[in-house]
Design a protein around this motif. Structure first.
Motif: not given
Ligand SMILES: [Fe+2]
Ligand SMILES: [Fe+2]
Length: 176
Positions: A92, A132, A162, A165
């Motif tokens: 990030e 996320e 993302e 994630h």
């Molecule tokens: Fe992320």
């Protein structure tokens, strides 16, 4: 040994083959190119007011998420999860650097300071999932409304990271 360069974050990867995901920003293999193919001035984008506002929102989101994950990585009772979320903090932070490069501004001064967490792994993983999901949807929205090919490429790639994630949070739950 070969050299690859990530079109998204610009970092160089050294290895025998291209990684499935950039170890720095998480972009998928198709973004890994030969260094000589990396375009000079790739991040020199003339920004509209709306693109500038979207990039500023992206910097703030990544700053906040980096600090949240650094906070998670401070806990010492689960080394697997500590290490996983320390890695996420770095990814990030890389996104934050990329958005700052596009804005031609310095990185936020407090990005390396661990932020507050919920206090439990279960609570933090649920909070990560929320963050996320929001990030992935927001970057898809930014991609849809930009007229810059470079910004569309960056927001599209980071939106997918993302989403990866979100999947990672699912895996992490198995380690609580
Ligand atoms: Fe992320
Ligand atoms: Fe990258």
């Amino acid at each position: 040994m070969k050299m690859y360069r990530c079109r998204i974050c610009g970092e160089t990867y050294l290895g025998s083959e291209a990684p499935s995901h950039c170890p720095f920003c998480g972009a998928h293999r198709e973004s890994m190119i030969a260094p000589e193919e990396y375009p000079a001035g790739i991040n020199d984008v003339h920004l509209t007011e709306s693109e500038r506002a979207d990039l500023e929102a992206a910097v703030e989101l990544e700053r906040s998420n980096t600090r949240f994950y650094l906070g998670m990585a401070e806990r010492r009772d689960n080394d697997t999860l500590r290490s996983t979320y320390k890695r996420l903090a770095r990814v990030e932070a890389e996104h934050c650097s990329l958005f700052c490069k596009l804005l031609k501004i310095d990185k936020p001064a407090d990005i390396a300071i661990p932020g507050e967490t919920t206090g439990t792994w279960e609570g933090d993983i649920a909070e990560s999932l929320r963050r996320e999901t929001k990030a992935s949807a927001l970057y898809a929205e930014f991609m849809a409304r930009t007229t810059s090919a470079r910004l569309a490429e960056v927001f599209g790639a980071v939106s997918i990271v993302e989403t990866d994630h979100i999947a990672l949070d699912g895996v992490a739950k198995g380690y609580v």
